[in-house]
Design a protein around this motif. Structure first.
Motif, mmCIF file in Angstrom:
data_model
loop_
_atom_site.group_PDB
_atom_site.id
_atom_site.type_symbol
_atom_site.label_atom_id
_atom_site.label_comp_id
_atom_site.label_asym_id
_atom_site.label_seq_id
_atom_site.Cartn_x
_atom_site.Cartn_y
_atom_site.Cartn_z
ATOM 1 N N PRO A 5 0.805 -1.225 0.000
ATOM 2 C CA PRO A 5 0.000 0.000 0.000
ATOM 3 C C PRO A 5 0.836 1.272 0.000
ATOM 4 O O PRO A 5 2.004 1.278 0.407
ATOM 5 N N ASP A 6 0.224 2.332 -0.468
ATOM 6 C CA ASP A 6 0.844 3.659 -0.452
ATOM 7 C C ASP A 6 1.286 3.986 0.973
ATOM 8 O O ASP A 6 0.502 3.852 1.922
ATOM 9 N N GLY A 7 2.543 4.380 1.133
ATOM 10 C CA GLY A 7 3.070 4.743 2.443
ATOM 11 C C GLY A 7 3.664 3.600 3.230
ATOM 12 O O GLY A 7 4.230 3.829 4.317
ATOM 13 N N GLY A 64 3.074 5.459 -3.254
ATOM 14 C CA GLY A 64 2.433 4.682 -4.298
ATOM 15 C C GLY A 64 2.011 3.299 -3.851
ATOM 16 O O GLY A 64 2.713 2.631 -3.089
ATOM 17 N N THR A 65 0.834 2.885 -4.323
ATOM 18 C CA THR A 65 0.387 1.514 -4.136
ATOM 19 C C THR A 65 1.018 0.659 -5.228
ATOM 20 O O THR A 65 0.806 0.902 -6.419
ATOM 21 N N THR A 104 2.593 0.602 -10.434
ATOM 22 C CA THR A 104 2.319 1.549 -9.357
ATOM 23 C C THR A 104 1.258 2.552 -9.787
ATOM 24 O O THR A 104 1.052 2.771 -10.989
ATOM 25 N N ASP A 105 0.594 3.168 -8.800
ATOM 26 C CA ASP A 105 -0.382 4.209 -9.113
ATOM 27 C C ASP A 105 0.154 5.611 -8.834
ATOM 28 O O ASP A 105 -0.533 6.601 -9.074
ATOM 29 N N ARG A 106 1.402 5.684 -8.325
ATOM 30 C CA ARG A 106 2.082 6.966 -8.108
ATOM 31 C C ARG A 106 3.564 6.767 -8.400
ATOM 32 O O ARG A 106 4.080 5.655 -8.248
ATOM 33 N N PRO A 107 4.276 7.833 -8.770
ATOM 34 C CA PRO A 107 5.718 7.681 -8.934
ATOM 35 C C PRO A 107 6.349 7.135 -7.654
ATOM 36 O O PRO A 107 6.024 7.574 -6.545
ATOM 37 N N THR A 108 7.230 6.173 -7.817
ATOM 38 C CA THR A 108 7.893 5.560 -6.672
ATOM 39 C C THR A 108 9.278 5.096 -7.095
ATOM 40 O O THR A 108 9.700 5.286 -8.251
ATOM 41 N N VAL A 109 10.015 4.511 -6.152
ATOM 42 C CA VAL A 109 11.298 3.876 -6.467
ATOM 43 C C VAL A 109 11.174 2.394 -6.122
ATOM 44 O O VAL A 109 10.449 2.008 -5.206
ATOM 45 N N LEU A 159 9.810 4.268 -10.954
ATOM 46 C CA LEU A 159 8.715 3.600 -11.641
ATOM 47 C C LEU A 159 7.508 4.531 -11.605
ATOM 48 O O LEU A 159 7.108 5.009 -10.536
ATOM 49 N N ASP A 160 6.924 4.793 -12.771
ATOM 50 C CA ASP A 160 5.783 5.693 -12.902
ATOM 51 C C ASP A 160 4.519 4.934 -13.258
ATOM 52 O O ASP A 160 4.577 3.829 -13.822
#
Length: 362
Positions: A143-145, A151-152, A174-179, A343-344
């Motif tokens: 999950p996000d956070g 991002g989830t 992912t649903d948000r930019p993340t690493v 990852l976007d």
């Protein structure tokens, strides 16, 4: 040659303290190789491989029950995420926003935090069907956070055992930019984990001209350091223990021992390229690793100190196991010139690593 295998075998591996069930999946091929994987951490719990004389031995360190994996910080055989290896001070910036993830290794974040993917029970999303190579797909939604990462993330870890070896594949969206930096943290001892022999006697080849050197907290300095003329040069097959105590090399002293990212010659590839070959001359077992990743962390088990009770009532000590973690580079979010771990949304992360097993000698 890829062939079909026996149907996967599923059984219980126990329960967590909260009652969550942990399952084990066993895969077999025609050459006497078998692997047992557990849903806790999508972990390689056992890997049995024949030697030169046909004797089969378990070649990965691990624990006999669920509690060993929860209580021990060694990451035996686990899928590591969301970010394998270290992030300096647990901080990185995406699109101008600074993110802080928990420090779990001194001042730095290590292997996704104190409750990374290795401590999570994954869903068994799919087992191989009749006529397919023996395999299993583990899946989880991060999950996000979670552990501070944005991002989830929907992530899959797939294992496929055929006559060519064991293939590990990761896929994530992912649903948000993340690493993201996924890897497997198996500790290998090709002599067999119950042999009583050190893995430092193994002969190693790595297809890399350089490493990413680290500071005193094991964070990359951002440099790329040639291995020529150093104890890190495994471009010619070399006994691992022959130079591991060379105190004149500051990087080796920092480890202490080998715990460094090798910059693979092939870089990021579409298909797995051979990057590592390690051999136990006594048993004749050979492990060849091919990957699509640009780096591999070679870790010589420096922090195994004889306090960890493993399979077969073995106390694991320094040098009892070797890790070859195929990966993007440590602390990549803070080094723009390293291969990107961003990852976007709309992208799919994919990574493939293959472990091939053969024997040498007469």
């Amino acid at each position: 040659m890829t062939t079909t295998g026996a149907a996967p075998q599923v059984e219980s591996f126990g329960r967590l303290a909260d009652g969550t069930a942990v399952e084990a999946v066993s895969l077999h091929n025609r050459h006497g190789v078998s692997v047992r994987l557990i849903s806790l951490g999508a972990t390689v719990q056992s890997l049995r491989v024949p030697g030169r004389d046909g004797t089969v031995a378990d070649i990965v360190l691990g624990c006999s029950d669920v509690s060993g994996y929860i209580d021990d910080p060694q990451f035996f055989g686990a899928t590591i995420g969301r970010f394998g290896n270290r992030i300096g001070k647990g901080r990185f910036t995406l699109d101008g926003v600074e993110h802080q993830v928990p420090a779990s290794d001194g001042p730095n974040a290590l292997h996704g935090g104190a409750n990374g993917y290795d401590k999570r029970v994954w869903e068994i999303a799919r087992l191989s069907a009749p006529g397919e190579p023996a395999g299993v797909v583990f899946r989880r939604i991060s999950p996000d956070g979670e552990e501070g990462f944005p991002g989830t993330l929907t992530v899959q870890a797939s294992y496929r055992l055929d006559d060519d070896g064991l293939t590990l594949e990761y896929e994530a969206t992912t649903d948000r930019p993340t690493v993201l930096n996924l890897t497997n943290h198996s500790y290998f001892n090709l002599a067999g984990v119950e042999s009583g022999r050190s893995a430092l006697d193994h002969v190693l080849w790595i297809d890399a001209d350089a490493i990413t050197p680290v500071d005193r907290t094991m964070i990359p300095t951002g440099e790329v350091l040639p291995v020529a003329g150093t104890p890190f040069d495994f471009r010619t097959p070399t006994v691992i223990g022959s130079r591991i105590r060379d105190a004149t090399d500051q990087q080796l002293a920092a480890g202490p021992g080998y715990d460094h990212n090798y910059v693979l010659r092939a870089g990021v590839t579409a298909q797995p390229e051979v990057a590592v070959r390690v051999e136990d001359p006594a048993s004749g077992r050979v492990l060849e690793i091919a990957t699509t990743e640009p780096g591999v962390q070679f870790y010589s088990g420096n922090f195994l100190d004889g306090t960890t009770l493993g399979k077969g009532m073995q106390l694991y000590r320094q040098g009892d196991g070797l890790c070859f973690e195929t990966q993007h580079f440590p602390d990549s979010p803070n080094h723009p010139h390293f291969p990107s771990t961003r990852l976007d949304p709309g992208q799919t992360f994919r990574s493939t690593t293959v472990w091939r097993f053969t024997t040498s000698g007469i």
